[in-house]
Design an enzyme around this catalytic site. Structure first.
Site, PDB file in Angstrom:
ATOM      1  N   ASP A 189      36.936  -6.836 -53.139  1.00 22.33           N
ATOM      2  CA  ASP A 189      37.538  -5.764 -52.173  1.00 22.33           C
ATOM      3  C   ASP A 189      36.852  -5.936 -50.768  1.00 22.33           C
ATOM      4  O   ASP A 189      37.495  -5.654 -49.792  1.00 22.33           O
ATOM      5  CB  ASP A 189      36.963  -4.557 -53.139  1.00 22.33           C
ATOM      6  CG  ASP A 189      35.642  -4.387 -53.399  1.00 22.33           C
ATOM      7  OD1 ASP A 189      34.731  -5.182 -53.161  1.00 22.33           O
ATOM      8  OD2 ASP A 189      35.430  -3.131 -54.047  1.00 22.33           O
ATOM      9  N   GLY A 196      36.953   3.701 -47.518  1.00 22.46           N
ATOM     10  CA  GLY A 196      37.183   5.248 -47.762  1.00 22.46           C
ATOM     11  C   GLY A 196      36.261   5.983 -47.045  1.00 22.46           C
ATOM     12  O   GLY A 196      36.473   7.240 -46.765  1.00 22.46           O
TER      13      GLY A 196
END
Length: 482
Positions: free
Chosen positions: A234, A403
């Site tokens: 990620d 995020g």
């Protein structure tokens, strides 16, 4: 550039799985969230494990529906280090364990007794030795496997490679995710076979490590939808989606974990780099991410879970608003203290840490959140200073993605503590990076087109540093940042 490509990114997060479709018109990339469903490690037979079988089946169902409407490719990424023991038919031999499972706690001492010191492991892998690493996890797993289970293991796949395999890809080992394992040579191009043998991990469980940005197979049930290795890790995907920035930059991938570092052409293996806690992980295009894994918003996520269990209504928007209004710089904690690494009553742990370190003990959820966010910002600032000392390059800004960038307060506190502007880019940068790598693999864009596409497609919010009591501070009990 003219294109009608519609790649799809499957981002396996430690708190949710996100399936995102991209639409590229030749200049701009737009995102459409197709599905998002929760993920949380659970305790099974005394071990903390991932419900990976359920996640794969839900993902497969979502992708089948998307494929019917048109999907040019698909790729999977996940968090690092976790892996799956796989039998000859491609199925998991046991529940995949979470890196937060407690079984690895004594492994560093065991390895040291066997002559495998932290310095020795670092020099052979370029990765910071840590109980969560795949290396340490596999040593612990081998102690627990029954002989029959061990006989069933045909290979070990990292989580995104396993999920991709279950979706139709050939079994394989993607370079970026394998570079997080603590089992690959510096730069992640090959397994450290001598180390595997010294750890008594069967070398036949691993195959050749494959570069990113290549086709790994085709989505099950479709002969024309390639499954692509598009970053696999990620953070590698997020760094692949950084907006342009003037001068030297530091990147911050902000989420449950905070990954803070710089881009380099080759691994840095100086002992000073090891002592400062940095690792050399691989970028999607093959360069290096010299970074530190720092605890991120995981602490607050666990606080929210605890307050929910206690019946205290808590929303992220409300919590951030209350944190803005709470007094700042009244107490600090070390976010990387091991006490914060496992699930549990996190608000109580925060208060206990403040009592130990000194400072105003937070009472309300907003006060707890402010202590955590102040502490994260100070931890980031100390790491930025370390990077400048180690590389000799003073950064002109911090480029944040992920995020965590949705939290305006954390962005501003980071700018204040670092004394540098913070440019907050795409919150879904991991998916963006995966989609861009897929477009590169399909030949829709060139590798030099990424920054222009990111700049044209996603807004960047700039946070200028203010005079703050956080500037120049270091987390308590953390001499390496002082």
């Amino acid at each position: 550039m003219n294109s009608s490509a519609t790649p799809v990114a499957v981002d396996m997060g430690s708190s949710s799985v996100r399936v995102t479709a991209g639409s590229f018109d030749g200049a701009r990339l737009t995102l459409s969230e197709v599905a998002r469903f929760p993920n949380e490690a659970r305790t099974v037979a005394g071990r903390l494990v991932w419900p990976l079988h359920e996640l794969v089946e839900r993902t497969r169902a979502v992708l089948s529906a998307v494929a019917d409407e048109g999907m040019s490719s698909v790729a999977v990424d996940s968090w690092g280090v976790d892996h799956v023991l796989v039998d000859a038919s491609g199925h998991a031999v046991a529940h995949p364990a979470s890196y937060r499972d407690a079984r690895t706690r004594g492994i560093p001492d065991e390895l040291a007794r066997r002559g495998l010191t932290a310095q020795g492991l670092w020099s052979r892998t370029g990765i910071q030795p840590d109980p969560i690493n795949t290396s340490h996890q596999l040593v612990a797993t081998l102690r627990q496997l029954a002989p029959a289970e061990r006989d069933d293991v045909a290979r070990v796949l990292m989580v995104p490679d396993y999920v991709a395999h279950r979706l139709g890809a050939e079994p394989g080992w993607s370079r970026a995710i394998c570079s997080t394992s603590g089992l690959a040579e510096p730069g992640g191009g090959r397994w450290a076979d001598d180390l595997l043998r010294e750890l008594a991990i069967p070398t036949e469980w691993f195959g050749d490590i494959a570069p990113e940005r290549q086709v790994a197979g085709h989505f099950a049930g479709s002969s024309d939808v390639p499954v692509i290795r598009a970053g696999s890790h990620d953070t590698a995907c997020a760094v692949h989606a950084l907006p342009s920035a003037p001068g030297p930059r530091v990147f911050l991938s902000s989420g449950s974990w905070s990954l803070l570092g710089v881009e380099t052409d080759r691994p840095l293996l100086d002992d000073a780099v090891r002592a400062a806690g940095f690792s050399n992980e691989v970028r999607t295009e093959g360069g290096i991410r010299l970074l530190r894994n720092l605890t991120g918003l995981w602490i607050l996520q666990e606080c929210v879970r605890q307050w929910t269990r206690e019946g205290v209504p808590t929303t992220w928007a409300g919590l951030t608003r209350d944190a803005v209004n709470a007094p700042g710089a009244t107490a600090l904690l070390d976010p990387d203290d091991p006490v914060f690494q496992t699930p549990g009553d996190m608000p109580a742990r925060v208060r206990d840490a403040v009592r130990r370190n000194g400072g105003r003990v937070p009472e309300s959820p907003g006060e707890v959140a402010r202590v955590v966010l102040d502490s994260l910002a100070v931890s980031y600032a100390g790491t930025v200073r370390q990077l400048a000392n180690l590389t000799g390059a003073n950064p002109s800004c911090v480029v944040a993605v992920g995020g965590g960038t949705r939290n305006d307060l954390l962005n501003q506190l980071t700018a204040d503590a670092c004394g540098l502007p913070v440019a907050a880019g795409a919150a879904e940068a991991t998916s963006v990076g995966s989609l861009l790598a897929q477009l590169e693999t399909l030949g829709e864009i060139g590798p030099n087109d990424r920054s222009a596409i990111v700049d044209a497609s996603f807004d960047v919010r700039l946070y200028e540093p203010r005079a703050s009591a956080l500037a120049g501070l270091a987390p308590p009990n953390l001499e390496r940042l002082s």
